[in-house]
Design a protein around this motif. Structure first.
Motif, PDB file in Angstrom:
ATOM      1  N   PRO A  20      78.509  21.359  28.679  1.00  0.00           N
ATOM      2  CA  PRO A  20      77.437  21.771  27.760  1.00  0.00           C
ATOM      3  C   PRO A  20      76.291  22.445  28.505  1.00  0.00           C
ATOM      4  N   GLY A  21      75.847  23.556  27.922  1.00  0.00           N
ATOM      5  CA  GLY A  21      74.780  24.326  28.546  1.00  0.00           C
ATOM      6  C   GLY A  21      75.290  25.499  29.355  1.00  0.00           C
ATOM      7  N   GLU A  22      76.573  25.434  29.728  1.00  0.00           N
ATOM      8  CA  GLU A  22      77.143  26.501  30.563  1.00  0.00           C
ATOM      9  C   GLU A  22      78.062  27.431  29.783  1.00  0.00           C
ATOM     10  N   ARG A  23      78.224  27.191  28.495  1.00  0.00           N
ATOM     11  CA  ARG A  23      79.048  28.087  27.682  1.00  0.00           C
ATOM     12  C   ARG A  23      78.262  29.366  27.386  1.00  0.00           C
ATOM     13  N   ASP A  24      78.975  30.435  27.116  1.00  0.00           N
ATOM     14  CA  ASP A  24      78.309  31.734  26.915  1.00  0.00           C
ATOM     15  C   ASP A  24      77.265  31.662  25.800  1.00  0.00           C
TER      16      ASP A  24
ATOM     17  N   ARG B 117      79.557   9.980  23.646  1.00  0.00           N
ATOM     18  CA  ARG B 117      80.895  10.563  23.669  1.00  0.00           C
ATOM     19  C   ARG B 117      80.917  11.850  24.478  1.00  0.00           C
ATOM     20  N   THR B 118      79.845  12.620  24.380  1.00  0.00           N
ATOM     21  CA  THR B 118      79.750  13.838  25.192  1.00  0.00           C
ATOM     22  C   THR B 118      79.708  13.484  26.667  1.00  0.00           C
ATOM     23  N   TYR B 119      78.926  12.461  27.012  1.00  0.00           N
ATOM     24  CA  TYR B 119      78.830  12.011  28.400  1.00  0.00           C
ATOM     25  C   TYR B 119      80.217  11.617  28.922  1.00  0.00           C
ATOM     26  N   ALA B 120      80.990  10.899  28.078  1.00  0.00           N
ATOM     27  CA  ALA B 120      82.342  10.488  28.463  1.00  0.00           C
ATOM     28  C   ALA B 120      83.245  11.702  28.650  1.00  0.00           C
ATOM     29  N   LEU B 121      83.109  12.690  27.761  1.00  0.00           N
ATOM     30  CA  LEU B 121      83.943  13.888  27.837  1.00  0.00           C
ATOM     31  C   LEU B 121      83.625  14.709  29.097  1.00  0.00           C
ATOM     32  N   VAL B 122      82.343  14.792  29.437  1.00  0.00           N
ATOM     33  CA  VAL B 122      81.956  15.507  30.668  1.00  0.00           C
ATOM     34  C   VAL B 122      82.493  14.774  31.899  1.00  0.00           C
ATOM     35  N   LEU B 123      82.487  13.444  31.863  1.00  0.00           N
ATOM     36  CA  LEU B 123      83.048  12.672  32.977  1.00  0.00           C
ATOM     37  C   LEU B 123      84.537  12.948  33.121  1.00  0.00           C
ATOM     38  N   LEU B 124      85.254  13.025  32.004  1.00  0.00           N
ATOM     39  CA  LEU B 124      86.681  13.365  32.046  1.00  0.00           C
ATOM     40  C   LEU B 124      86.886  14.762  32.630  1.00  0.00           C
ATOM     41  N   HIS B 125      85.987  15.690  32.283  1.00  0.00           N
ATOM     42  CA  HIS B 125      86.035  17.035  32.856  1.00  0.00           C
ATOM     43  C   HIS B 125      85.871  16.962  34.378  1.00  0.00           C
ATOM     44  N   ASP B 126      84.897  16.177  34.827  1.00  0.00           N
ATOM     45  CA  ASP B 126      84.654  16.029  36.263  1.00  0.00           C
ATOM     46  C   ASP B 126      85.864  15.427  36.977  1.00  0.00           C
TER      47      ASP B 126
ATOM     48  N   ASP C 102      90.000   4.060  29.391  1.00  0.00           N
ATOM     49  CA  ASP C 102      88.900   3.501  28.603  1.00  0.00           C
ATOM     50  C   ASP C 102      87.836   4.553  28.308  1.00  0.00           C
ATOM     51  N   VAL C 103      87.585   5.442  29.271  1.00  0.00           N
ATOM     52  CA  VAL C 103      86.629   6.526  29.057  1.00  0.00           C
ATOM     53  C   VAL C 103      87.170   7.487  28.009  1.00  0.00           C
ATOM     54  N   ARG C 104      88.479   7.752  28.032  1.00  0.00           N
ATOM     55  CA  ARG C 104      89.099   8.599  27.013  1.00  0.00           C
ATOM     56  C   ARG C 104      88.945   7.980  25.623  1.00  0.00           C
ATOM     57  N   GLU C 105      89.145   6.658  25.534  1.00  0.00           N
ATOM     58  CA  GLU C 105      88.997   5.974  24.247  1.00  0.00           C
ATOM     59  C   GLU C 105      87.568   6.090  23.732  1.00  0.00           C
ATOM     60  N   LEU C 106      86.597   5.996  24.625  1.00  0.00           N
ATOM     61  CA  LEU C 106      85.196   6.123  24.225  1.00  0.00           C
ATOM     62  C   LEU C 106      84.897   7.545  23.756  1.00  0.00           C
ATOM     63  N   ALA C 107      85.409   8.532  24.470  1.00  0.00           N
ATOM     64  CA  ALA C 107      85.176   9.934  24.085  1.00  0.00           C
ATOM     65  C   ALA C 107      85.734  10.219  22.688  1.00  0.00           C
ATOM     66  N   ALA C 108      86.833   9.548  22.334  1.00  0.00           N
ATOM     67  CA  ALA C 108      87.477   9.801  21.040  1.00  0.00           C
ATOM     68  C   ALA C 108      86.980   8.870  19.932  1.00  0.00           C
ATOM     69  N   ASP C 109      86.143   7.903  20.259  1.00  0.00           N
ATOM     70  CA  ASP C 109      85.701   6.883  19.307  1.00  0.00           C
ATOM     71  C   ASP C 109      84.660   7.449  18.333  1.00  0.00           C
ATOM     72  N   GLU C 110      85.059   7.631  17.078  1.00  0.00           N
ATOM     73  CA  GLU C 110      84.155   8.218  16.083  1.00  0.00           C
ATOM     74  C   GLU C 110      82.967   7.309  15.747  1.00  0.00           C
ATOM     75  N   ASN C 111      83.074   6.021  16.093  1.00  0.00           N
ATOM     76  CA  ASN C 111      81.982   5.087  15.798  1.00  0.00           C
ATOM     77  C   ASN C 111      80.938   5.018  16.911  1.00  0.00           C
ATOM     78  N   ALA C 112      81.251   5.587  18.073  1.00  0.00           N
ATOM     79  CA  ALA C 112      80.298   5.585  19.187  1.00  0.00           C
ATOM     80  C   ALA C 112      79.271   6.696  18.991  1.00  0.00           C
TER      81      ALA C 112
END
Length: 352
Positions: free
Chosen positions: A241-245, A206-215, A191-201
């Motif tokens: 986000p924030g930690e990229r070069d 979506r970034t928050y969901a993607l970071v959670l998937l990373h964690d 469900d978190v993956r679906e939210l991260a990919a949801d263009e209407n959210a």
């Protein structure tokens, strides 16, 4: 002296179909947004036939049309207690009215009781779990904690949070996502993956969901589309986000120019940069020139603070091309409304 003029209402002999006709006329008045007239017609029908579900529910709809929610919720409560009409449809209206009246504790208690009976029809389940989730978050004494993931409550809690993640109500969706992270409910990874990919959210959600998937070390590819850009990523392999070069280089360039000269302007520029990268993540700034982006955030922040700036001097100070700064500034300004809203509302959930 006869009693013929003192009959009780139940002794009145009605013409066939009179209640049906009154209900139909009441519905017509409701369609015309004439709540008062509709209420009179439905009330008359109820007087003639107190067990008519259509008449009784029509009274509820009329009261809602007239913004008399307190009275309407008493009517739905009576319908539920008397078992008149479709129980779950009435319950949905009743609970929605309680939410409108901010009576969240009642919603939580009522829905927990209903759900514990394990007789909820599938067509109503998602709505009730969503309302329960939202009301629990709004209720000071009913917040989520780890005890809701014990064996007795685990299934219901997961269903409730799943409904929250798919809710149309934005605050409910945000709260569900936060709670899933807080309680580490990995059963909802799909469900978190679906939210991260949801263009209407919302992009930040979506970034928050993607970071959670990373964690959660999710290595399954996922396609992310934002604006006109699209890319396939493996969340576990992303830098947060924030930690990229380039993120670090933009911050350093801003600090070099402004840390001593204007700490307030630096804070504003940092905030713009911080929220911009959260909205656009996982995409990298384009053009990939950190000094040009730093200059652009400096310019936009100064403009927001009402400060006069010399664009040519600033381009020289940052040592970048004016065209690159112009491209970056245009992109920041295109997202400026979203950036400001997200800065005010949700940005506190990220600390990078």
């Amino acid at each position: 002296m006869t009693n013929e003029h003192h009959h009780e209402p139940q002794n009145i002999i009605l013409f066939p179909g009179v209640v049906k006709r009154l209900v139909e006329e009441g519905m017509d008045e409701l369609k015309r947004k004439n709540g008062q007239k509709a209420l009179q017609l439905f009330s008359q029908a109820e007087t003639y036939e107190p067990t008519s579900a259509q008449a009784r529910f029509g009274v509820v709809l009329s009261l809602i049309e007239l913004n008399r929610q307190e009275e309407a919720v008493e009517k739905t409560k009576a319908l539920l207690n008397e078992g008149i009409g479709d129980y779950y449809e009435t319950l949905q209206v009743h609970v929605s009215l309680l939410v409108q009246l901010s009576r969240y504790e009642e919603v939580v208690h009522l829905l927990e009781t209903v759900l514990s009976e394990n007789r909820l029809p599938s067509e109503h389940a998602e709505t009730f779990y969503e309302l329960l989730h939202f009301s629990r978050q709004m209720s000071s004494s009913q917040a989520y904690d780890a005890s809701l993931l014990d064996e007795e409550h685990k299934k219901e809690t997961e269903l409730e949070l799943r409904a929250g993640l798919h809710a149309t109500n934005e605050p409910a969706k945000w709260k569900a996502l936060q709670t899933v992270k807080q309680l580490n409910v990995k059963a909802l990874l799909k469900d978190v993956r679906e939210l991260a990919a949801d263009e209407n959210a919302k992009a930040l959600m979506r970034t928050y969901a993607l970071v959670l998937l990373h964690d959660w070390n999710d290595r399954m590819p996922i396609v992310i589309k934002k604006e006109e850009r699209s890319m396939e990523v493996q969340p576990a392999e992303l830098s947060i986000p924030g930690e990229r070069d380039i993120d670090k280089a933009i911050r350093e360039a801003l600090e070099e120019q402004l840390e001593q000269e204007d700490p307030v302007l630096l804070q504003m520029a940092r905030q713009l940069h911080h929220t911009y990268l959260l909205i656009t993540y996982p995409f990298l700034p384009d053009p990939p020139n950190p000094k040009a982006w730093a200059c652009a955030f400096h310019l936009v922040a100064a403009e927001q603070l009402g400060l006069e700036t010399d664009e040519e001097d600033m381009v020289d100070c940052y040592g970048c091309k004016r065209f690159d700064v112009l491209c970056a500034s245009n992109e920041i300004e295109a997202l400026e409304k979203d950036i400001l809203l997200e800065s005010q509302d949700q940005n506190q959930w990220f600390h990078t």
